[in-house]
Design an enzyme around this catalytic site. Sequence first.
Site, PDB file in Angstrom:
ATOM      1  N   CYS A   1       0.867  -0.994  -0.130  1.00 55.81           N
ATOM      2  CA  CYS A   1       0.025  -0.080   0.096  1.00 55.81           C
ATOM      3  C   CYS A   1       0.842   1.313  -0.052  1.00 55.81           C
ATOM      4  O   CYS A   1       2.323   1.047  -0.213  1.00 55.81           O
ATOM      5  CB  CYS A   1      -0.875   0.102   1.114  1.00 55.81           C
ATOM      6  SG  CYS A   1      -0.269   0.139   2.822  1.00 55.81           S
TER       7      CYS A   1
ATOM      8  N   ARG B   1      -3.107  -0.608   5.472  1.00 60.12           N
ATOM      9  CA  ARG B   1      -3.877  -1.868   4.455  1.00 60.12           C
ATOM     10  C   ARG B   1      -2.756  -3.059   4.512  1.00 60.12           C
ATOM     11  O   ARG B   1      -3.345  -4.218   4.684  1.00 60.12           O
ATOM     12  CB  ARG B   1      -4.290  -1.288   3.267  1.00 60.12           C
ATOM     13  CG  ARG B   1      -5.153  -0.043   3.475  1.00 60.12           C
ATOM     14  CD  ARG B   1      -5.688   0.491   2.083  1.00 60.12           C
ATOM     15  NE  ARG B   1      -4.465   1.276   1.635  1.00 60.12           N
ATOM     16  CZ  ARG B   1      -4.386   1.813   0.733  1.00 60.12           C
ATOM     17  NH1 ARG B   1      -5.398   1.828  -0.455  1.00 60.12           N
ATOM     18  NH2 ARG B   1      -3.385   2.788   0.109  1.00 60.12           N
TER      19      ARG B   1
ATOM     20  N   ASP C   1      -7.815   3.577   1.397  1.00 59.23           N
ATOM     21  CA  ASP C   1      -7.003   4.004   2.583  1.00 59.23           C
ATOM     22  C   ASP C   1      -7.753   4.520   3.804  1.00 59.23           C
ATOM     23  O   ASP C   1      -8.532   5.603   3.699  1.00 59.23           O
ATOM     24  CB  ASP C   1      -5.988   5.033   1.976  1.00 59.23           C
ATOM     25  CG  ASP C   1      -5.059   5.084   2.944  1.00 59.23           C
ATOM     26  OD1 ASP C   1      -5.067   4.793   4.161  1.00 59.23           O
ATOM     27  OD2 ASP C   1      -3.730   5.818   2.462  1.00 59.23           O
TER      28      ASP C   1
END
Length: 159
Positions: free
Chosen positions: A10, A16, A128
């Site tokens: 990420c 994440r 996100d």
Amino acid sequence: MEKKKILFVCLGNICRSPAAEAVLKGMAQREGLADKLEIDSAGLTDYHEGEPADKRMQVHAKKRGYQLTSLSRPVDPIKDFDYYDMIIGMDDQNIRELERLAQGSQAVSKIFKMTDFCHDCSLEEVPDPYYGGAEGFELVLDLLEKSCRGLIDFLKEHV
């Protein structure tokens, strides 16, 4: 199944991708596949290098039984594309950046998007949660659990 090396990616490697790493490790352990998978995570930036996962993500993941123990590190385009069998980005922007970093068609062929493995996700990418509230972290974990389930099924079929 031969051992597969998987890298989750990420932007900053604090929400994440470390959560995806923990979720897949947990599922692999429960299914007796832990010795068949090597799982890690990295970020496209080095903003948080050496830091643990975001505290909020740790709290939400812990409620579901996942421990986020990795420390943030940036993607190493040379080593990571050579070493890992699969490099899995969380969103379209991550995928575009990974494709930019990849050198050659062999490297590009290792790139996947997390939700490609989700059979019933309502979103096409893992958003996100960094600038949002608790519901964002829960949504990410929901998507990661569904996607990791699909990833395990994919690995069992294709490896």
